[in-house]
Design a protein around this motif. Structure first.
Motif, PDB file in Angstrom:
ATOM      1  N   UNK A  93       0.868  -1.241  -0.008  1.00 32.25           N
ATOM      2  CA  UNK A  93      -0.072   0.085   0.004  1.00 32.25           C
ATOM      3  C   UNK A  93       0.917   1.462  -0.206  1.00 32.25           C
ATOM      4  N   UNK A  94       2.103   1.137   0.514  1.00 32.82           N
ATOM      5  CA  UNK A  94       2.791   2.387   0.581  1.00 32.82           C
ATOM      6  C   UNK A  94       4.392   1.863   0.155  1.00 32.82           C
ATOM      7  N   UNK A  95       4.873   2.847  -0.674  1.00 31.27           N
ATOM      8  CA  UNK A  95       6.266   2.614  -1.254  1.00 31.27           C
ATOM      9  C   UNK A  95       7.265   3.833  -0.588  1.00 31.27           C
ATOM     10  N   UNK A  96       8.365   3.322  -0.251  1.00 30.47           N
ATOM     11  CA  UNK A  96       9.100   4.249   0.421  1.00 30.47           C
ATOM     12  C   UNK A  96      10.624   4.180  -0.497  1.00 30.47           C
ATOM     13  N   UNK A  97      11.353   5.544  -0.642  1.00 27.82           N
ATOM     14  CA  UNK A  97      12.515   5.641  -1.170  1.00 27.82           C
ATOM     15  C   UNK A  97      13.562   4.427  -0.669  1.00 27.82           C
ATOM     16  N   UNK A  98      14.146   3.757  -1.555  1.00 29.07           N
ATOM     17  CA  UNK A  98      14.939   2.781  -1.264  1.00 29.07           C
ATOM     18  C   UNK A  98      14.430   1.316  -1.208  1.00 29.07           C
ATOM     19  N   UNK A  99      13.080   1.233  -1.255  1.00 31.17           N
ATOM     20  CA  UNK A  99      12.264  -0.024  -1.499  1.00 31.17           C
ATOM     21  C   UNK A  99      12.599  -0.682  -2.702  1.00 31.17           C
ATOM     22  N   UNK A 100      12.569  -1.939  -2.869  1.00 36.43           N
ATOM     23  CA  UNK A 100      12.648  -2.719  -4.020  1.00 36.43           C
ATOM     24  C   UNK A 100      11.259  -3.328  -4.371  1.00 36.43           C
ATOM     25  N   UNK A 101      11.098  -3.049  -5.748  1.00 34.16           N
ATOM     26  CA  UNK A 101       9.769  -3.918  -6.313  1.00 34.16           C
ATOM     27  C   UNK A 101      10.263  -4.946  -7.352  1.00 34.16           C
ATOM     28  N   UNK A 102       9.275  -5.733  -7.312  1.00 32.16           N
ATOM     29  CA  UNK A 102       9.512  -6.951  -8.366  1.00 32.16           C
ATOM     30  C   UNK A 102       8.517  -6.944  -9.402  1.00 32.16           C
ATOM     31  N   UNK A 103       8.752  -6.867 -10.806  1.00 35.38           N
ATOM     32  CA  UNK A 103       7.594  -7.024 -11.678  1.00 35.38           C
ATOM     33  C   UNK A 103       7.783  -8.329 -12.202  1.00 35.38           C
ATOM     34  N   UNK A 104       6.738  -9.235 -12.339  1.00 35.96           N
ATOM     35  CA  UNK A 104       6.761 -10.506 -12.935  1.00 35.96           C
ATOM     36  C   UNK A 104       6.060 -10.494 -14.386  1.00 35.96           C
ATOM     37  N   UNK A 105       6.958 -11.000 -15.326  1.00 34.53           N
ATOM     38  CA  UNK A 105       6.350 -10.932 -16.646  1.00 34.53           C
ATOM     39  C   UNK A 105       6.195 -12.610 -16.875  1.00 34.53           C
ATOM     40  N   UNK A 106       4.970 -12.875 -17.433  1.00 31.39           N
ATOM     41  CA  UNK A 106       4.804 -14.233 -18.119  1.00 31.39           C
ATOM     42  C   UNK A 106       4.608 -14.115 -19.717  1.00 31.39           C
ATOM     43  N   UNK A 107       5.380 -14.514 -20.527  1.00 31.46           N
ATOM     44  CA  UNK A 107       5.299 -14.284 -21.978  1.00 31.46           C
ATOM     45  C   UNK A 107       4.349 -15.237 -22.489  1.00 31.46           C
TER      46      UNK A 107
END
Length: 565
Positions: free
Chosen positions: A126-140
């Motif tokens: 719900x909240x993202x802070x500077x320095x956080x990491x996010x992962x996007x998943x791609x399913x091709x």
């Protein structure tokens, strides 16, 4: 009604209309083709089930090579086989070949379709802070809607905030089963957008790798023999199929021999110029050519992911980083843009923009720029920024001509010399006045005020990769010799950058550039040099031009000056 096949595959690039998915384009994205729904966008992710049982490959860049390319093991100069250059070349080629998928391309329906592929944020918050990491998943998925069962798609990923002049590359992992993870670090506060591109599907990667190693006919060469009474042009090549007598070049320089047909009545010493030109030759089959339709190259993946509102969640002052210096390990991503200024992750870069600041750093120094037109951009920047620099005419010609700029009062010298062949200039150039980068380095004694900046990449793309690997190995050896006789000399690598690749994909594709980028970074590893990662910068900024805009050049030069002062 049946849509023609070419139109059908163009339709796969397009966002489905009527609110199926939303997508934000970067400022430099080309417009897409026809709007249709043959390849509708899906936003539901594949299950993470069983992914833990698949070997996940972490990549060191914002693009993906087949099966998740792992950087080469550093070739130690202390090993007995280091001097066996050919063995080293074959080892590197074998490593690359092993990670290129062994896929037989039979039909476009089996290739990656961006519109039917799916994207999601893993474990969204719900909240993202500077320095956080996010992962996007791609399913091709392919055009038939089937999930891809193998990896190898050549991808590029970045986050950006146009209003903030901000951008950063993503790190991509290939699970080798059609699923990819893209990791981003949220470096700045504000609204952050996600950008994902399919540069080439894995089937095109296979085709380009075959093309890369097929032969030498994508570029044509002519040699010019001159005498007081005549001038004769003959055919030249690394692989010259002829029964005529030939003149051999390059072999004594530790490079692969290059041959020109010798006119019957003229000596080899009269061969003074060589011209290199793009051709219309192709090694692609009729079946493969549709893979490289312009609309399918660097196609934006319509992911439908929301913009992220990133905030600063702490009042703590960021730790002070040490100044960037030579010998530091290269990482990817190695930095990010904010307010159009490059911020390295592991060290601190000083911004040099004012004339007095740049002159102050360069005072008493001799800069030797060795490479291609991307370093000529540096020369133009110095000319526009430092009016006290004066040009000395070196009596050479062509857009690639050698240049020397001096400031006598401050004892500043800045010299540019292009690297030796291969150099595709669409013109004739002297083979005597343009030595290779290893030759140029070997001619420099070195001292504490001597600086060498080099780059090599674009002009090698139209040739088999072993030509480039041998040249880079020889550059490494020359740098080792230089730093032995003059440890105080500063040496700085500027990597090649991403390019726009429409039309002549076989000779300029970013796949070729990416292979070369990995080879260069790997073979320079362990040397006490500085690295300016132009690939990372141009990925983060999405410039996609053979000649990056001034904001890139300014930051490249600021990082170079940080290494010096």
């Amino acid at each position: 009604m049946v849509m023609p096949m070419k139109t059908r595959y163009k339709a796969c690039l397009v966002l489905a209309l009527f609110g199926i998915a939303l997508f934000s384009y970067s400022a430099h994205q080309r417009p897409l083709g026809l709007h249709a729904i043959f390849c509708q966008v899906n936003s539901v992710p594949e299950s993470l089930e069983n992914l833990d049982n698949v070997r996940k490959i972490q990549l060191g860049t914002g693009m993906v090579l087949p099966k998740g390319y792992v950087p080469f093991v550093e070739p130690s100069p202390m090993k007995a086989d280091w001097n066996d250059t050919e063995e080293q070349i074959q080892m590197i080629l074998s490593e690359i070949d092993q990670v290129v998928p062994k896929v037989t391309f039979t039909h476009m329906d089996n290739t990656t379709c961006i519109g039917k592929s799916r994207a999601s944020i893993v474990n969204p918050k719900e909240r993202y802070c500077t320095g956080d990491k996010i992962t996007v998943q791609l399913d091709m998925h392919d055009y038939s809607g089937n999930r891809k069962k193998y990896g190898g798609d050549l991808l590029r990923a970045r986050i950006y905030s146009t209003d903030l002049g901000a951008g950063a590359s993503g790190k991509i992992s290939d699970f080798q089963n059609g699923t990819y993870h893209v990791e981003f670090t949220l470096f700045w506060a504000g609204k952050v957008k996600i950008s994902l591109f399919l540069i080439h599907p894995s089937e095109a990667v296979v085709a380009l790798w075959r093309v890369k190693n097929t032969g030498y006919n994508l570029i044509s060469h002519q040699g010019r023999y001159t005498s007081p009474t005549e001038s004769i042009d003959t055919r030249c090549s690394y692989d010259l199929d002829t029964k005529d007598e030939v003149c051999e070049l390059m072999a004594k320089k530790g490079e692969y021999p290059f041959y020109c047909i010798k006119p019957p009545h003229m000596p080899c010493a009269s061969l003074t110029m060589v011209g290199s030109f793009f051709t219309e030759n192709t090694y692609l089959t009729a079946l493969e050519k549709p893979l490289f339709d312009n609309s399918l190259i660097r196609a934006a993946i319509p992911h439908g992911l929301p913009d992220l509102d990133v905030i600063s969640c702490t009042n703590e002052t960021a730790p002070v980083k040490e100044k960037c210096k030579t010998g530091m390990e290269v990482q990817f991503p190695g930095g990010y843009f904010l307010q159009n200024v490059w911020h390295p992750i592991s060290c601190s870069m000083t911004r040099y923009t004012a004339e007095a600041e740049i002159n102050g750093c360069l005072k008493g120094k001799s800069l030797n720029l060795m490479g291609d037109s991307t370093l000529l951009q540096w020369m133009r920047y110095f000319t526009s920024t430092l009016p006290t620099l004066k040009d000395l005419d070196l009596y050479t010609s062509g857009w690639y001509k050698s240049q020397l700029k001096v400031d006598v009062d401050r004892n500043i010298q800045i010299r540019f010399q292009r690297h030796g062949d291969p150099f595709v200039s669409a013109d004739f150039h002297s083979i005597l006045e343009n030595p290779t980068i290893p030759e140029q380095i070997d001619r420099i004694g070195g001292h504490q005020n001597m600086v060498i900046i080099f780059t090599a990449g674009t002009h090698f793309k139209g040739f088999p990769l072993h030509i480039y690997i041998r040249r880079v190995i020889n550059i490494r050896k020359a740098i080792q010799r230089l730093l032995l006789r003059s440890p105080a000399t500063k040496v700085i690598l500027k990597t090649e950058n991403t390019v726009w690749q429409e039309g002549i994909v076989e000779t300029i594709s970013d796949l070729h550039g990416y292979f070369q980028y990995l080879v260069m970074n790997s073979l320079m590893k362990g040397l006490n040099i500085g690295t300016i990662d132009a690939w990372d910068m141009t990925t983060a900024a999405a410039t996609n031009n053979a000649h990056p805009p001034p904001v890139i050049i300014e930051n490249e030069i600021s990082l170079m000056l940080t290494y010096l002062c």
